[in-house]
Design an enzyme around this catalytic site. Structure first.
Site, PDB file in Angstrom:
ATOM      1  N   HIS A 232       0.847  -1.195   0.000  1.00 56.16           N
ATOM      2  CA  HIS A 232       0.000   0.000   0.000  1.00 56.16           C
ATOM      3  C   HIS A 232       0.879   1.240   0.000  1.00 56.16           C
ATOM      4  O   HIS A 232       2.098   1.146   0.141  1.00 56.16           O
ATOM      5  CB  HIS A 232      -0.921   0.018   1.234  1.00 56.16           C
ATOM      6  CG  HIS A 232      -0.173   0.168   2.530  1.00 56.16           C
ATOM      7  ND1 HIS A 232       0.255  -0.914   3.275  1.00 56.16           N
ATOM      8  CD2 HIS A 232       0.251   1.270   3.211  1.00 56.16           C
ATOM      9  CE1 HIS A 232       0.887  -0.471   4.354  1.00 56.16           C
ATOM     10  NE2 HIS A 232       0.912   0.853   4.335  1.00 56.16           N
TER      11      HIS A 232
ATOM     12  N   HIS B 288      -5.687  -1.844   4.943  1.00 55.48           N
ATOM     13  CA  HIS B 288      -5.583  -0.682   4.063  1.00 55.48           C
ATOM     14  C   HIS B 288      -4.869  -1.055   2.782  1.00 55.48           C
ATOM     15  O   HIS B 288      -3.852  -1.728   2.794  1.00 55.48           O
ATOM     16  CB  HIS B 288      -4.936   0.533   4.719  1.00 55.48           C
ATOM     17  CG  HIS B 288      -3.592   0.317   5.350  1.00 55.48           C
ATOM     18  ND1 HIS B 288      -3.074  -0.920   5.646  1.00 55.48           N
ATOM     19  CD2 HIS B 288      -2.658   1.223   5.752  1.00 55.48           C
ATOM     20  CE1 HIS B 288      -1.889  -0.761   6.205  1.00 55.48           C
ATOM     21  NE2 HIS B 288      -1.608   0.512   6.280  1.00 55.48           N
TER      22      HIS B 288
ATOM     23  N   HIS C  34       4.890   7.259   2.349  1.00 52.63           N
ATOM     24  CA  HIS C  34       5.687   6.038   2.149  1.00 52.63           C
ATOM     25  C   HIS C  34       5.002   5.035   1.234  1.00 52.63           C
ATOM     26  O   HIS C  34       3.788   5.031   1.081  1.00 52.63           O
ATOM     27  CB  HIS C  34       6.009   5.363   3.492  1.00 52.63           C
ATOM     28  CG  HIS C  34       4.844   4.712   4.178  1.00 52.63           C
ATOM     29  ND1 HIS C  34       4.177   5.284   5.231  1.00 52.63           N
ATOM     30  CD2 HIS C  34       4.239   3.500   3.982  1.00 52.63           C
ATOM     31  CE1 HIS C  34       3.219   4.479   5.658  1.00 52.63           C
ATOM     32  NE2 HIS C  34       3.218   3.389   4.913  1.00 52.63           N
TER      33      HIS C  34
ATOM     34  N   HIS D 169       1.982  -0.250  14.795  1.00 57.63           N
ATOM     35  CA  HIS D 169       1.030   0.832  14.629  1.00 57.63           C
ATOM     36  C   HIS D 169      -0.196   0.578  15.492  1.00 57.63           C
ATOM     37  O   HIS D 169      -0.594  -0.578  15.680  1.00 57.63           O
ATOM     38  CB  HIS D 169       0.554   0.925  13.174  1.00 57.63           C
ATOM     39  CG  HIS D 169       1.586   1.380  12.206  1.00 57.63           C
ATOM     40  ND1 HIS D 169       2.254   2.575  12.335  1.00 57.63           N
ATOM     41  CD2 HIS D 169       2.064   0.814  11.076  1.00 57.63           C
ATOM     42  CE1 HIS D 169       3.094   2.719  11.321  1.00 57.63           C
ATOM     43  NE2 HIS D 169       3.005   1.655  10.549  1.00 57.63           N
TER      44      HIS D 169
ATOM     45  N   TYR E 197       9.884   1.971   9.570  1.00 62.16           N
ATOM     46  CA  TYR E 197      10.013   3.001   8.537  1.00 62.16           C
ATOM     47  C   TYR E 197      11.496   3.293   8.329  1.00 62.16           C
ATOM     48  O   TYR E 197      12.237   3.450   9.309  1.00 62.16           O
ATOM     49  CB  TYR E 197       9.354   4.311   8.971  1.00 62.16           C
ATOM     50  CG  TYR E 197       7.847   4.356   8.951  1.00 62.16           C
ATOM     51  CD1 TYR E 197       7.075   3.453   8.231  1.00 62.16           C
ATOM     52  CD2 TYR E 197       7.179   5.369   9.652  1.00 62.16           C
ATOM     53  CE1 TYR E 197       5.685   3.547   8.224  1.00 62.16           C
ATOM     54  CE2 TYR E 197       5.791   5.468   9.642  1.00 62.16           C
ATOM     55  CZ  TYR E 197       5.056   4.551   8.928  1.00 62.16           C
ATOM     56  OH  TYR E 197       3.684   4.657   8.923  1.00 62.16           O
TER      57      TYR E 197
ATOM     58  N   GLU F 140       8.249   1.516   4.059  1.00 60.86           N
ATOM     59  CA  GLU F 140       7.817   0.737   5.213  1.00 60.86           C
ATOM     60  C   GLU F 140       7.936  -0.745   4.845  1.00 60.86           C
ATOM     61  O   GLU F 140       7.622  -1.142   3.726  1.00 60.86           O
ATOM     62  CB  GLU F 140       6.351   1.021   5.574  1.00 60.86           C
ATOM     63  CG  GLU F 140       5.860   0.162   6.735  1.00 60.86           C
ATOM     64  CD  GLU F 140       4.373   0.350   7.087  1.00 60.86           C
ATOM     65  OE1 GLU F 140       3.536   0.281   6.169  1.00 60.86           O
ATOM     66  OE2 GLU F 140       4.089   0.573   8.273  1.00 60.86           O
TER      67      GLU F 140
END
Lengths: 299, 299, 299, 299
Positions: free
Chosen positions: B153, B199, B214, B246, B255, B265
């Site tokens: 993503h 996501h 990112h 997260h 990261y 990431e």
């Protein structure tokens, strides 16, 4: 174990509020309360430890470490080490049996960095918590929180590292596993071991005497380190750094604080040591990476 | 996948030095170079991806993201989605087949946050890298570095999140999986999905348009995240934060930066999504914990 | 999700002794009991599931699976799929709302392999167990045993795989993710999906109709699979095989039995699927490796 | 390490085809070839070992173990232990320095179970493979296959366990960490240690003398055990059992065979030992669970 010192056997830590502290070390770290004494001290152990306790909490006005104790293999060894300490010029103090409940006599001494240590040979053998000594299961059900495996080591800050080194290495039979050297070749950090562990105790140079950096507890896996970090967040516990890896020892770690402000570490893995291993050296110029391998800077 | 958008299919990233960039994405992230084109662009894929490429590197004077492309299930779907975009008032641009090698025609559009996206239905099917489609082994030997599993993503920063939401949700059939709401109830972050992933794309509010936060690549396990962090240190790659978790999505993450300054990431785990899931809400007052679950503060 | 079938939503399993069964699925697998009904059936869910239940236990004289239900996105979809089934010649039965507590009407049908399935659009939304939908923690404290993440899929044995395939793929919109082909090219196993999962349901050829192989529950990690195996041993639960990896799907797995003799699987990982993936083929000559990747023989 | 025996230092294994054997131990187990000698023997080490070799392969007509060697802390210790062995009535044989390249003199003896052992004090110090002793990285890039961490222990089968026990415990300073007792209280298995490891050597009762069960190599994590199992399958290597857990020591393990039929183990974890630990006892009636904790039956 050249001279019969076996392992870090206990640490006595000062806490500001006993109720909060017990909750922290039992519900969050997963240690088991095993006793209390007349002075109001609380005794705890981690589940794989065979002796009755490894952590003693004492309520006081300020946090810190009263002393760290090493178990030696037997009374003869204790007698000999005591003689060796005295012969070396270290002043020793006798702490009678049962001053800590179910613990034999302790020989206490203070090293030039200002930290107090003890040697003892006897403590009540209670066996591992929650598993039998016959056909034992792999682990006990009913552990809480981080499920700490054992009290592992302490890290202290203070001056006179060379003098401290001499006592631990030359008198007590520890080995130097890892060190940090400054550009002049002065040792500013020393990681000392009496076992296969990369450190049973560590010292970092600091001008002020008798500073306590952290008490460390072993976890089994990197996944346990993650769960520990999650629990730190869920319980709104103050975190210092991590999950990350140390350069020194290569252990995988988190630093956080008990409610009194004492720093705790939980970690897993790390290198192993044998007495024929040459010390690992970290250059002070790489101190960031030596301490926190991933970030490579001090926090 | 309500409207036939299937997955993030590729991202084109600008790099300052192609040699360094290719080294970073192949030797460190473990992607495989699959082709180069006349413009000097380099095509890469992660090993589990069945199409020819998912990452396109373009040498330029400044870093950033040119566009992100989503693969749709077939040409009919592409035709329909194009019509729906136009009907909704989104200006679309035609990018002919083969503008990216071995990729069919792409329908490009820019959303009000300033970011460019594409839809396409066809790309050369090369199968997973290093494993057969008949009696496949569990994983290929010979992967490098972090062994990235797939391009997963992107996260973008920009204004007009509500307008962007409408396009992705109402026109393209995405769902809102997670959001951050400020005290007035304004959505300041939106995590959108067309799959079981928490996501497929995410946006965080920022006054400036078209900012690229990112591109993210999936790893298999938390242990792979540790090894990725170790490799970041070994290769003296610039780290941003991690390993950590997260709050949003609960993914476990690091990261870091490519040599041009683009943030990467790598992560594993995270929650899963179905279209009947109600969105997870994070309060802006808890933004620190929402972003970095362990530290609970923004770095 | 081409036709709106979303996921395996529940399975009803027959057990010989309800008390033992509930203990097994709650204390060992870690599911949560959510209700009981007039018929004496017990409803359970895994913690990440947002609906009220995914497992229904019914006391009976012999073990087995009564039916497996799939949740579809909405009532319109249910109406359409019902029409499509009937148009295809599949006989459907109406099960009224509340026949299962807090579940909407179900459309039941039996496929030529002899297994009963259901479609439904509505079930009471209870949210994930033990975590809030606002600022949710990573996982709930207080989970028991294996801490099952979700009911994942079932594997059935029976005849007429081609006819079953047609119903699932052509009528219900499933995709064929993996298959086993005999030397003549006949499909003797089919792993079907409506999601990114490598299988939402699987069938293996067997002459006898309506055989139930296992119901499977997802775990988060390979370490959780180890702990599950440890718990199987600690509780003296009957194990079938594992920990090991499947060749088909590459999931990491254990098979074991509930007290009634129903086979359970807990597993983690496994490949992912998109509708443009070509099916993975295993040759029947490699069936041992296809089923148990490490041992490469059937047990 | 009561008497100065430090660790299992090497094992010499007979192989039928040197080419295949070297390929197995390097490409699959991930050991590093460090030398060959005039006799055609090949020397290998695992990456964390600081000495030049720990595994010696000798081509022969039948597989098996020639001898296992223990490193002692220094020459004085070697002299003393040799005296102690002789005083105890154990016949010792002198093997001159350089009979194994870069290894000092060895004192060889055979125990009543029929197995040959050696003590030695000196071997060429080469340091860990692939990492510096100054600012060392966490692990070397470029390791192959299972990335074996170290040669860990051997398990032997044979008669006269009590007599063997006396030599290892009373003469050489080993401790009994775990044992299996039959209903009459006779020890039918003994796991002996000179370190924090739960076993440095183990013996199981068997009527026939001098049987070699396996040589064992340490891995870092349970995930590494999975990858090892995957590699066993990918390379079509003969597997014995696993991944699983032992009851004895609680290590997580796989058994498999080298191309000559010698059994190998790779494992991780397992309990730790200190000299004040009481032995763990397994009852022979529980031998299945003692050996294979999950299956609870012998294979």
């Amino acid at each position: 174990m050249k001279k019969g010192v076996m392992r870090p056997g206990h640490v006595q830590i000062r806490v500001l509020d006993m109720g909060e502290a017990v909750k922290h070390y039992t519900e969050l770290l997963g240690m088991i309360e095993t006793d209390r004494d007349d002075q109001g001290r609380v005794y705890l152990k981690a589940w794989t430890e065979v002796d009755k306790f490894s952590l003693v909490l004492r309520e006081a006005d300020e946090p810190g470490c009263d002393f760290m104790g090493f178990k030696v293999v037997d009374e003869d060894t204790l007698v000999n080490l005591e003689k060796d300490l005295v012969a070396y010029g270290v002043e020793v103090e006798q702490v009678p049996a049962e001053e800590l409940k179910d613990c034999g006599r302790r020989v206490r001494f203070t090293v030039p960095s200002g930290h107090a240590f003890e040697l003892y040979a006897d403590k009540k053998y209670t066996g591992k918590w929650g598993v039998s000594s016959v056909n034992p299961e792999a682990w006990p059900r009913g552990l809480q929180g981080m499920k700490a495996v054992r009290f592992d080591h302490c890290l202290f800050y203070g001056p006179e590292l060379a003098a401290v080194y001499d006592i631990f290495v030359n008198v007590l039979g520890f080995d130097l596993a890892e060190q940090v050297l400054d550009p002049e070749g002065t040792r500013i950090a020393q990681f000392l071991t009496v076992s296969m562990k990369e450190h049973d105790i560590a010292f970092i140079h600091h001008e002020e005497k008798a500073k306590f950096h952290h008490a460390s507890f072993f976890l089994e896996t990197w996944e346990d380190v993650l769960r520990a970090a999650d629990l730190i967040s869920m319980t709104d516990t103050s975190i210092d750094i991590g999950p990350t890896r140390h350069g020194l020892t290569h252990g995988k770690t988190i630093y956080f604080f008990d409610p009194s402000g004492n720093r705790n570490e939980v970690f897993c893995g790390g290198d192993y040591f044998y007495p024929d291993h040459k010390p690992v050296t970290w250059q002070a110029e790489q101190l960031g990476k030596a301490i926190f391998y991933h970030d490579r800077i001090l926090n």
